[in-house]
Write an enzyme that holds these catalytic residues in place. Sequence first.
Site, PDB file in Angstrom:
ATOM      1  N   HIS A  82      37.624 -58.197  -0.964  1.00 40.30           N
ATOM      2  CA  HIS A  82      37.812 -57.291   0.165  1.00 40.30           C
ATOM      3  C   HIS A  82      39.226 -56.746   0.189  1.00 40.30           C
ATOM      4  O   HIS A  82      40.181 -57.471  -0.034  1.00 40.30           O
ATOM      5  CB  HIS A  82      37.538 -58.034   1.478  1.00 40.30           C
ATOM      6  N   ASP A 161      32.109 -57.945  14.653  1.00 42.74           N
ATOM      7  CA  ASP A 161      33.076 -57.155  13.895  1.00 42.74           C
ATOM      8  C   ASP A 161      32.644 -55.694  13.834  1.00 42.74           C
ATOM      9  O   ASP A 161      33.467 -54.790  13.951  1.00 42.74           O
ATOM     10  CB  ASP A 161      33.265 -57.701  12.474  1.00 42.74           C
ATOM     11  N   ARG A 168      38.203 -50.217  17.370  1.00 46.59           N
ATOM     12  CA  ARG A 168      39.612 -50.218  16.930  1.00 46.59           C
ATOM     13  C   ARG A 168      39.957 -48.912  16.238  1.00 46.59           C
ATOM     14  O   ARG A 168      41.056 -48.383  16.369  1.00 46.59           O
ATOM     15  CB  ARG A 168      39.853 -51.384  15.962  1.00 46.59           C
ATOM     16  N   SER A 183      38.835 -59.862  11.341  1.00 45.46           N
ATOM     17  CA  SER A 183      37.781 -58.908  10.972  1.00 45.46           C
ATOM     18  C   SER A 183      37.330 -59.155   9.532  1.00 45.46           C
ATOM     19  O   SER A 183      36.133 -59.247   9.239  1.00 45.46           O
ATOM     20  CB  SER A 183      38.316 -57.471  11.128  1.00 45.46           C
ATOM     21  N   LYS A 187      33.757 -61.475   8.331  1.00 53.35           N
ATOM     22  CA  LYS A 187      32.708 -60.829   7.509  1.00 53.35           C
ATOM     23  C   LYS A 187      32.464 -61.639   6.250  1.00 53.35           C
ATOM     24  O   LYS A 187      31.348 -61.797   5.801  1.00 53.35           O
ATOM     25  CB  LYS A 187      33.165 -59.428   7.079  1.00 53.35           C
TER      26      LYS A 187
HETATM   27  N1  URA Z   1      39.153 -54.086   6.634  1.00 59.90           N
HETATM   28  C1  URA Z   1      38.387 -54.761   7.525  1.00 59.90           C
HETATM   29  O1  URA Z   1      37.267 -55.170   7.221  1.00 59.90           O
HETATM   30  N2  URA Z   1      38.878 -54.972   8.751  1.00 59.90           N
HETATM   31  C2  URA Z   1      40.110 -54.565   9.119  1.00 59.90           C
HETATM   32  O2  URA Z   1      40.493 -54.807  10.229  1.00 59.90           O
HETATM   33  C3  URA Z   1      40.904 -53.866   8.191  1.00 59.90           C
HETATM   34  C4  URA Z   1      40.393 -53.635   6.948  1.00 59.90           C
END
Ligand code: URA
Length: 434
Positions: A82, A161, A168, A183, A187
């Site tokens: 990620h 999320d 956000r 966040s 995930k």
């Molecule tokens: N990627 C994400 O999944 N969440 C964030 O807050 C920033 C980048």
Amino acid sequence: MRMIDLIIKKRNGRELSKEEIDFMVGGFTAGSIPDYQMSAMMMAILLKGMTDEETVNLTLAMTNSGEKVDLSKVSGITVDKHSTGGVGDKATLVLLPLTASCGLKVAKMSGRGLGHTGGTTDKFECFKGFNMALSAGEFAEAVELRGACLASAYGDVCPADRKMYALRDVTGTVESLPLIASSIVSKKLAGGADAFVFEVMSGSGAFMKNDDEATELARSMVKLGRMAGKKCSAVITNMDQPLGAAVGNSLEMIEALETLKGRGNAETNELIYALGEQMLLIGEIASTKEEAHKKLKEAIDSGAAIEKLKEIVSGQGGDIRGIDDYSYLPTASITEKIESDLSGYVASIKCDDIGNAVRILGGGRLVKEDEVDLSVGVVIHKKVGDRVEKGESLATIYANSKEKLEEAKEIFLSSYSFSDNKTEHQKLLHGIIE
Ligand code: URA
């Protein structure tokens, strides 16, 4: 318990308890806490921060807000990668099929574009019909069957999320370390993989504006992941200028496809090897960086990586014709060169402004309900350290509206600054936490 009291408590810089965080996340996910109260809370978190304990509790509450994927039946070590978000951030598009073609099991749980940055799910929508709204069971099955699957973090997995992320994006509450860390890691935990590789970006186009902030975020995510018993590593990368050349969903997909076909530019190649090596090491597909590098290179040279992408895209119902013939990908109607009005060496590029220019073209969201125009964006020809003569092309812009093109072009041009003296090319890799 009342949400208004929790907002005031955080606004006054006090620590929220586990019960209060569970109440807030549970209520917001269920719809009993409205968007405006959650927006106020997230602004308070952005301004006042969170302790380590609050960040852990927030992450766990978000992870537990929906279904959790069970990948225990998938053979081998499952890895999820990620990025914290940047401009021209396309490594995942390459790494998903590339590392899977080396034998890794990649279980990728992804998000949409956020703020001025692009999102992997938007980019994969360039393949018409590509379905990422998978159930937990479908996701696990696809990882076992094809070695890789990309699922969007909506539906039943991590709904907290999904809702917080969308809010956000349009309330100026993205750039908060605890909100980003929770966040991303929530995930990842809900996605069920055994190991995570985090790509943490640092610079004007990232949410963390310098290496100190990026390192703190990287450490926080690695710590959160390890506390949950996961293997984690992080690569800190430069985001003081866009990554590679393309910015914009379809254009980035084309750059990723070129990379998978062995025609990638030096910068994108450097990044995908650095991250790909970490993924193969953490997934125990290779035991040294050299071995991992060799496997990645062979997968590109032999065509195995691009074939794997076709398998993944068609397996998830997508149209694979765009992989060989880019005219099947979303294409903009207007193309124009952006010429420099100055001569000199490129001294800096305001990277977030490039992201904002693409957002103005329609390539990102300005309000939550916006549809993203996948075809628009820019392909950059001159980067920091390059020599430019007046009238030379800095970039090519792709748009569907002349008016938006002019607005974006102005922002693009003002994001560049020049120097008469030679400037240095920027270093891409800023650090690795193994
Ligand atoms: N990627 C994400 O999944 N969440 C964030 O807050 C920033 C980048």
